[in-house]
Design a protein around this motif. Structure first.
Motif, PDB file in Angstrom:
ATOM      1  N   LEU A 113       0.831  -1.198   0.000  1.00  0.00           N
ATOM      2  CA  LEU A 113       0.000   0.000   0.000  1.00  0.00           C
ATOM      3  C   LEU A 113       0.871   1.256   0.000  1.00  0.00           C
ATOM      4  O   LEU A 113       1.776   1.381   0.801  1.00  0.00           O
ATOM      5  N   ARG A 167       0.230 -10.292  -5.259  1.00  0.00           N
ATOM      6  CA  ARG A 167      -0.982 -10.061  -4.484  1.00  0.00           C
ATOM      7  C   ARG A 167      -1.372  -8.586  -4.574  1.00  0.00           C
ATOM      8  O   ARG A 167      -0.570  -7.701  -4.305  1.00  0.00           O
ATOM      9  N   LEU A 185      -3.129  -5.922  -2.853  1.00  0.00           N
ATOM     10  CA  LEU A 185      -3.683  -5.636  -1.541  1.00  0.00           C
ATOM     11  C   LEU A 185      -4.826  -4.634  -1.667  1.00  0.00           C
ATOM     12  O   LEU A 185      -4.841  -3.824  -2.590  1.00  0.00           O
ATOM     13  N   ASN A 186      -5.750  -4.714  -0.730  1.00  0.00           N
ATOM     14  CA  ASN A 186      -6.851  -3.736  -0.661  1.00  0.00           C
ATOM     15  C   ASN A 186      -7.822  -3.818  -1.826  1.00  0.00           C
ATOM     16  O   ASN A 186      -8.466  -2.832  -2.153  1.00  0.00           O
ATOM     17  N   VAL A 209      -6.486   3.121  -3.812  1.00  0.00           N
ATOM     18  CA  VAL A 209      -5.644   2.614  -2.728  1.00  0.00           C
ATOM     19  C   VAL A 209      -5.297   1.133  -2.904  1.00  0.00           C
ATOM     20  O   VAL A 209      -4.843   0.496  -1.973  1.00  0.00           O
ATOM     21  N   ARG A 222       1.639  -5.778  -4.885  1.00  0.00           N
ATOM     22  CA  ARG A 222       2.807  -6.220  -4.128  1.00  0.00           C
ATOM     23  C   ARG A 222       3.228  -7.577  -4.658  1.00  0.00           C
ATOM     24  O   ARG A 222       2.381  -8.420  -4.945  1.00  0.00           O
ATOM     25  N   GLN A 246      -1.879 -19.055   1.359  1.00  0.00           N
ATOM     26  CA  GLN A 246      -2.412 -17.976   0.541  1.00  0.00           C
ATOM     27  C   GLN A 246      -1.751 -18.083  -0.829  1.00  0.00           C
ATOM     28  O   GLN A 246      -0.530 -17.970  -0.930  1.00  0.00           O
ATOM     29  N   GLU A 267       6.922 -16.284   4.222  1.00  0.00           N
ATOM     30  CA  GLU A 267       7.120 -15.959   2.814  1.00  0.00           C
ATOM     31  C   GLU A 267       8.412 -16.578   2.297  1.00  0.00           C
ATOM     32  O   GLU A 267       9.484 -16.296   2.828  1.00  0.00           O
TER      33      GLU A 267
END
Ligand SMILES: Cc1cc2nc3c(=O)[nH]c(=O)nc-3n(C[C@H](O)[C@H](O)[C@H](O)COP(=O)(O)OP(=O)(O)OC[C@H]3O[C@@H](n4cnc5c(N)ncnc54)[C@H](O)[C@@H]3O)c2cc1C
Lengths: 409, 617
Positions: free
Chosen positions: B51, B79, B81-82, B89, B93, B215, B294
């Motif tokens: 972000l 991924r 995000l948000n 926004v 990533r 994930q 990760e």
């Protein structure tokens, strides 16, 4: 007694020279005031307020001397000799504002209060000048900041980061509540009305006794001696105080008595305009024939042929003065009702605009689904409140954000 | 002595962007770094973007920088995000294979014909007559230059902490730049200290993956750089676990052995990236904190446990790790540690990141008090670009708060300074609705082309995209009546009236995809163009409200304050304001307004004085 106030970096030196040495800060001390050239001037109480915690935020000094013009003049001369100059009107307030001792709302209210001529003006503005209004705005700002922080938390930290932290509930209802509180302020007439007074227009057909009533009221009321420039536009307007409430009396008769046709026409249309702008209309014509919402007045009680008007009306004689006290107290009651009341916050029209912007943005923020737009609306609301106080800052919002949440990895 | 117009010191994320952008503009550049094999190294988390940070990656990419393309080259997990929130926004990533990422960076560095890498430690700057003239290396080599860009990251006076242990260094097993730090201190550059930390690295073969939730990488095929055509690596899973009360007990019992609590480190760390010690101490009521496991790469068993940065002693690290579900048998490959380092007070820099009092010295990256690869890369780009513009006599690109996160960051740094490591957040950008990650190229590539720092290939791509945009916009500007819309199968009532097609997209069931299907607008040939334009339409009314604010901002930006502007002479400014303004030395009235504590009233006083000065001059 006279008080000479000095503000600015040269204050300490000036006091030193005139009073021999600086007294303890914030303590009145009795000193002999001497000019280096002219010698002894007066015996006076002197006070020393080092900045920044003084009224203006700068070094300040006060000399409480004897009130004679010669004494004051002599001390002023001595100060001028030290390189000081007379303050411009409002300069102390302006400096206090510049130095952050006072915010915009307080400064405006103080300025208005200092020129207040009626008790109502003073009473209403005093609470704003003392910062009550600012406190409330600061309160709202705080609430908007927390709402922003809640929205930004949602936006700036992904679902992954926020593990276990429930989104702050209730910011929407907070925003709505604040908007409602703002609406209450907005319903109060603007502060300018206090200065300008309520417009009371005497109206009715020719020869219904407007001018004599106008003059009778003027005789009875306290004249406001120094009307603020621009409020009185021509000879038929008079600022007066009735029972401590400021009014602007307008006699439309003057407009009709000009004579010539052309002027007559303009006069009539101006009378119409005056009626439209009036806050209160005293209607002297046949009952029910005036515009709506008027106060019916049966004038010329002393005349041979006279009939009272119906319920709620007034009866008055400009000649004998009969009924005049009742008219006056009715006016003052109406005035107290329609002008900002002590304890209510009256802000200027410009400030009301900002407040209205803030209110609408808050409602939008609480309404919309897209959090980004809510964030933007809250930013605009903050901006409007900041403008009211004369401060700014995104950094504050971030502080509020980080102070409250455990965020991030 | 060899001479280079620009010498960049430090081959981290800031250094490579600074060196490459200047080289793309045709200047000869030397990149001096301690260990050339560590160019492109990721000190901490092997992830790029996030972000606010994802925006910076896209902006660097819009200037043809390295970060986005190298991230795609190394990416093993994508991924967005948000995604549940507004697209302004969204945070793209990726997790990158360290080795592949570093190799991609080194490849780009090697491919610049006018860029030379020199291995060595810079021990000092040669300063003559208030200007930087060159650098001297620890082995005695001397190099001359017109401008030097300092990108030394956490290495200036770096000290590593782990429990009771202390090492001098900038990163584990890498020496600190002590001599340079000493010289800078002696030259009375405004330095202060900050700290950051990193978690232990785990041996993935000793993790019980089967017990943990996973994930996967995002299935849809977006990339970090629009220039990357596709994903090149196999995608891997991340796994999730969490701390528990036993873990917290172990940590709490050993807090006094953490240098953060024993008082050994007193520099401020990032509030939004707290160590696990901090999380447990400050938010003790939480019963668990999430950890993302990760993978560090495709051909390494190393795993990065995101969320437990720590500088506790090694034995405590092992003990608390093994109390975590899935990690009962874990082997620690490299314990976590904290690093405390010198940074430059960024208020001493101007908006090109040049030292106000030392011509030719630019600073970029963590040295300016920021944290993160993306923040470092974006500053490297800004510094390299401005240094090259100055030397080549070109106009500076007009970056400002309304067109880029990069400018927001530089502006915040140079006007507010830092009290903790600065990280990008979308909340910092007041014009966020116009600064989206997906319109970075539209916002900035024109400026980049003007500055001459983009390749032919990118320029062509950009122009093709602009052509497609024009065609789309033309179609959206055409007015359509409700009956026309109905004929094409859309629900439209007559009270909507005739209106431009763009406005019709506000009605339910009408979007660009459907409009393209019925042939009212061109089909999407440029990836992401339709969604970008759709968002422009969606946010247009809100963006329009900024106009008055922006006009004022830009007008105030034009009122320049000289470097020696006599703030103390302005009547009505408090001593505190004079002090702040004199230290920050804003370059324009607009900047002065953003110095903390400067009120609009003070600004008005400044304006009056600035006008007087101009009139007198
Ligand atoms: C322990 C640790 C923890 C971190 N934790 C986080 C985190 O939690 N979150 C986050 O976002 N970021 C974190 N980071 C930060 C991230 O790694 C940096 O922000 C980013 O790498 C900074 O980039 P840079 O280009 O400024 O410096 P670096 O990547 O540090 O590169 C500096 C380069 O300069 C070279 N160099 C230094 N001095 C000299 C010299 N005198 N002569 C020649 N070469 C020199 C070094 O060899 C190195 O190659 C962490 C970094 C470390 C070390």
């Amino acid at each position: 007694m006279a008080i000479i106030r000095i503000s600015g970096p040269g204050s300490g030196r000036a006091l030193n020279v005139l009073a021999g040495r600086l007294p303890n800060s914030r303590q009145a001390s009795l000193r002999q005031i001497r000019d280096p050239q002219a010698g002894w001037l007066d015996e006076a109480l002197v006070l020393w307020f080092p900045g920044p915690s003084s009224a203006t935020g700068e070094d300040c000094a006060e000399i409480h001397c004897h009130g004679g013009r010669a004494v004051i003049r002599a001390i002023e001369n001595s100060l001028a000799g030290l390189g000081l100059r007379q303050a411009e009107p409002g300069e102390f307030t302006r400096r206090a504002f510049l130095n952050g001792r006072m915010d915009l709302l307080e400064a405006e209210a103080l300025g208005d209060m200092l020129s207040a001529e009626t008790e109502l003006q003073r009473a209403v503005l005093a609470s704003s000048a003392k910062g009550h209004a600012s406190n409330e705005v600061a309160h709202w700002r705080e609430a908007v900041l927390s709402a922003s922080a809640a929205v930004e938390q949602e936006l700036d930290f992904s679902d992954d980061d926020q593990d276990g932290i429930a989104p702050t509930p209730g910011w929407c209802s907070d925003a709505r509540r604040v908007a409602e509180e703002m609406a209450a302020w907005l319903a109060v007439p603007p502060a300018e009305r206090l200065r300008e007074g309520l417009r009371v227009v005497l109206a009715g057909p020719p020869n219904s006794g407007k001018s004599s009533l106008f003059n009778a009221i003027l005789d009875e009321a306290a004249a406001i001696v120094s009307p603020i420039a621009g409020t009185t536009r021509d000879a038929i307007e008079r600022p007066v105080a009735i029972g401590g409430v400021p009014f602007l009396l307008v006699d439309t008769a003057g407009l009709r008595d000009e004579g010539a046709d052309e002027i007559e026409r303009i006069g009539i249309s101006r009378a119409g305009q005056e009626l439209a702008r009036a806050d209160v209309v005293l209607w002297l014509g046949p009952e029910g024939e005036g515009p709506s919402g008027v106060i019916e007045v049966a004038s010329m009680m002393d005349a041979a042929v006279w009939a009272p008007k119906g319920e709620g009306s007034l009866a008055v004689s400009a000649v004998t003065g009969e009924g005049l006290p009742e008219l006056m107290s009715r006016l003052s009651a109406v005035g107290r009702d329609r002008l900002p009341k002590p304890g209510q916050v009256a802000v200027s029209r410009r400030q009301k605009q900002r407040l209205e912007t803030a209110r609408l943005q808050l409602l939008e923020a609480a309404e919309v689904e897209d959090l980004l737009i809510a964030g933007e609306a809250l930013r605009q609301a903050r901006h409007a409140l900041d403008a009211m106080l004369g401060t700014v800052g995104t950094e504050d919002m971030l502080d509020s954000l980080f102070g409250r949440f455990c965020i991030g990895k | 002595m060899r001479h280079f117009p620009i010498i960049v010191i430090g081959g981290g994320h800031a250094g490579v962007e600074a060196a490459c952008v200047a080289a793309r503009m045709g200047l000869h550049v030397a990149l001096v770094t301690m260990d050339a094999t560590k160019i492109g190294a990721m000190s901490c988390n092997p992830a790029i973007g996030g972000l606010g940070k994802g925006h910076l990656v896209r902006e660097v990419d819009a200037f043809d920088g390295l970060l986005g393309i190298a991230a795609d080259a190394g990416a093993i997990h994508y991924r967005m995000l948000n995604r549940s929130k507004g697209s302004a926004v969204w945070g793209p990533r990726v997790q990158a294979d360290r080795r592949l990422f570093g190799a991609a960076v080194r490849e780009r560095v090697a491919s610049e014909p006018t860029l030379e890498v020199i291995e060595g430690e810079v021990a000092g700057l040669r300063i003559e007559g208030g200007k930087v003239r060159g650098v001297s290396l620890a082995d005695g080599m001397q190099l001359a230059c017109d401008a030097a860009v300092l990108c030394t990251g956490t290495f200036l006076g770096g000290v590593l902490f782990r429990g009771e242990e202390r090492f001098e260094g900038g990163r584990i097993a890498e020496g600190a730049a002590a001599r340079l730090a000493r010289q800078l201190r002696d030259a009375s550059l405004p330095l202060a200290r900050l700290k950051t930390g990193t978690p232990p690295r785990l041996d993935g073969r000793t993790i019980d993956w089967a017990r943990l939730a996973v994930q996967p990488s995002d299935p849809d095929q977006w990339t970090m750089s629009p220039l990357s055509k596709e994903r090149v690596n196999p995608q891997v899973f991340c796994a999730m676990t969490r701390t528990n009360s036993r873990v917290h007990e172990i940590i709490r019992a050993n807090l006094s052995r953490s240098p953060l609590y024993s008082g050994a480190i007193d520099a401020q760390g990032p509030r939004y990236c707290p160590s696990i010690e901090d999380k447990i101490d400050r938010f003790g009521d939480r019963d668990g904190h999430q950890i993302f496991l990760e993978p560090e790469g495709l051909d390494t068993p190393l795993v990065y446990p995101n969320g437990i940065s720590t500088s506790l002693p090694v034995d405590v690290q092992e003990a608390f790790l093994r109390a975590i579900e899935g990690l009962e048998q874990v082997r620690v490959a490299e314990p976590g540690y904290a690093v405390e380092y010198d940074h430059v007070d960024p208020r001493s820099l101007d908006r090109s990141l040049q030292m106000k009092d030392l011509e030719g010295l630019y600073c970029a990256g963590q040295i300016n008090g920021t944290t993160g690869y993306e923040e470092a890369a974006a500053q490297g780009l800004v510094a390299g670009l401005h240094a090259a513009c100055r030397i080549a006599g070109r106009d500076e690109p007009g970056l400002d708060r309304a067109n880029s996160y990069m400018a927001v960051m530089v502006d915040d740094l140079t006007l507010h300074g830092v009290s903790e490591p600065y990280r990008m957040l979308t909340a910092r950008a007041e014009y966020r609705l116009r600064l989206r990650a997906n319109n970075a190229s539209s916002r900035l590539t024109p400026l980049a082309i003007q500055a001459g720092c983009v390749s032919e290939a990118r320029r062509r791509r950009f122009e093709a995209r602009e052509e497609a945009r024009e065609a789309l916009q033309l179609a959206l500007g055409r007015e359509r009546s409700p009956s026309e819309m109905r004929t094409l199968g859309f629900a439209a009532t007559d009270d909507a009236g005739r209106q431009p097609l763009g406005d019709w997209t506000r009605y339910p069931g009408i979007d660009l995809t459907r409009l393209a299907e019925v042939g009212l607008v061109p089909r999407e040939t440029e990836h992401g163009l339709h969604s970008e334009v759709a968002e422009d339409l969606h946010y247009a009314p809100y963006v329009a409200r900024h106009e008055a604010e922006l006009r004022e901002l830009r007008a105030n930006e034009k009122i320049a304050l000289r470097p020696d502007f006599p703030f103390h002479e302005v009547p009505g400014l408090s001593n505190e304001m004079v002090e702040r303004l004199s230290r920050t030395r804003p370059q324009s009235l607009a900047q002065a307004g953003r110095v903390p504590g400067i009120t609009p009233a003070a600004l008005a006083a400044l304006l009056v004085h600035a006008r007087k000065h101009v009139a007198a001059a």
